[in-house]
Scaffold this motif. Structure first.
Motif, short mmCIF file in Angstrom:
data_model
loop_
_atom_site.label_atom_id
_atom_site.label_comp_id
_atom_site.label_asym_id
_atom_site.label_seq_id
_atom_site.Cartn_x
_atom_site.Cartn_y
_atom_site.Cartn_z
N UNK A 140 0.88 -1.26 0.07
CA UNK A 140 -0.12 -0.10 0.04
C UNK A 140 0.92 1.26 0.21
N UNK A 141 1.02 2.00 -1.27
CA UNK A 141 2.00 2.88 -1.35
C UNK A 141 1.68 4.19 -0.55
N UNK A 142 0.42 4.57 -0.29
CA UNK A 142 -0.11 5.63 0.51
C UNK A 142 0.36 5.18 2.00
N UNK A 187 6.88 6.88 6.16
CA UNK A 187 8.33 7.21 5.45
C UNK A 187 9.13 5.94 5.37
N UNK A 188 8.36 4.87 4.87
CA UNK A 188 9.20 3.75 4.67
C UNK A 188 9.33 3.54 2.86
#
Ligand code: GDP
Ligand code: MG
Length: 301
Positions: free
Chosen positions: A292-294, A300-301
């Protein structure tokens, strides 16, 4: 004295070892009251925690790695590769072993860590910790013999991180191995918000210890909100897992496990930074957070 310039020595010291051998306790002890900055690498959770010790003519940056374990899946193998990279980038490796666990000899977990250290070809010191738990001092001798044979150590020390036994001689050995180098961190500077990031890392590490056989890297820690109330910092944090079964494990019977995770993480950070923290910790099932990009951006990964 202590000025950067001719003859100044500095370096990064990776502290490695199985979970619970006493790495964090040792780093706290080595850094002691002389903490000038404690700073996780900015913007990356999952990053190791650093502690800086400044002395006459030197600066040591200790990198407290999360516990190393034998990889059982690709993700863990990749994390292990990162540990290996960080070992190779370090100037010295401090390999911590647990004397109290070694009665039947050094275990497979320890051998795995030592192998990583040896493969990194970085100068390494073995610190056999928790000698205070041995019934007799002589009990340590066979352990020392065995550890000596495991790798080509620069030095082997019997220590107690909690009691402070032999910690300063160990420190001197580390300093002797430092190459000439700059002062990486300015003296006396403290970063703005370090305790929240450090706390997140500690929470994650403790949660991983609880889950280690079941779901090694399904855990993300989010710091939801931070409030300052005088000298007390109130932190709301969420442990994200991927499945309800994982949530049950992290919660434990009657919420006992999550309570322990929170207490230990909070205690560690308070010990490290000397701040008072109130921690409100929750577990949430967030399916598929790893893709999950968001979500990843938010953390902050
Ligand atoms: P890490 O997982 O390797 O970072 O280990 P920690 O530093 O969190 O320590 C794990 C546990 O071992 C904690 O309960 C420490 O208090 C304890 N411990 C660490 N060093 C010593 C030591 O020298 N003697 C004793 N008796 N306990 C220790
Ligand atoms: Mg630790």
């Amino acid at each position: 004295q202590g000025r950067e310039g001719e003859g100044f020595r500095s370096g990064f010291v990776a502290v490695v070892g199985r979970p619970n051998v006493g790495k964090s306790t040792l780093v706290n002890r080595l850094v002691g009251q002389k903490i000038s900055i404690i700073s996780p690498r900015p913007q990356t959770t999952r990053s190791p925690i650093r502690g800086v010790r400044n002395g006459p003519g030197y600066q040591v940056v200790f990198v407290d790695t999360p516990g190393s374990q034998k990889p059982r899946d690709t993700l863990r193998a990749r994390m292990q590769e990162r540990v290996l990279d960080s070992l190779a980038e370090s100037d010295v490796v401090l390999c911590v072993l647990d004397a109290s666990q070694a009665r039947e000899g050094i275990g497979r977990g320890d051998r795995f860590v030592v192998e990583l250290v040896a493969r990194s070809k970085t100068p390494a010191i073995a610190a056999i910790n928790k000698v205070d738990l041995l019934p007799r001092r002589d009990d340590a001798l066979p352990i020392v013999d065995e550890v000596r044979k495991l790798a080509d150590w620069e030095d082997v020390f019997l220590i107690s991180a909690t009691a402070g036994t032999n910690v300063e001689p160990l420190m001197e050995a580390v300093v002797r191995l430092l190459p000439p180098g700059p002062r990486y961190f300015p003296e006396g500077v403290v970063t703005d918000y370090p305790e929240t990031l450090i706390l997140a890392e500690y929470i994650r590490e403790k949660a991983l210890e609880v889950l280690r056989e079941e779901v090694p890297h399904a855990v993300a820690v989010e710091i939801d909100e931070v409030e300052r109330k005088g000298d007390l910092t109130v932190i709301y944090a969420i442990i994200h897992v991927e499945r309800p079964s994982q949530r049950m494990i992290v919660l434990g019977k009657g919420g006992r496990t999550i309570k322990r995770i929170g207490t230990e993480a909070r205690r560690d950070v308070e010990r490290l930074l000397g701040t008072r923290i109130y921690l409100d910790l929750k577990v949430k099932v967030t399916p598929g957070w790893r893709s999950n990009r968001g979500f990843l951006e938010r953390l902050g990964l």
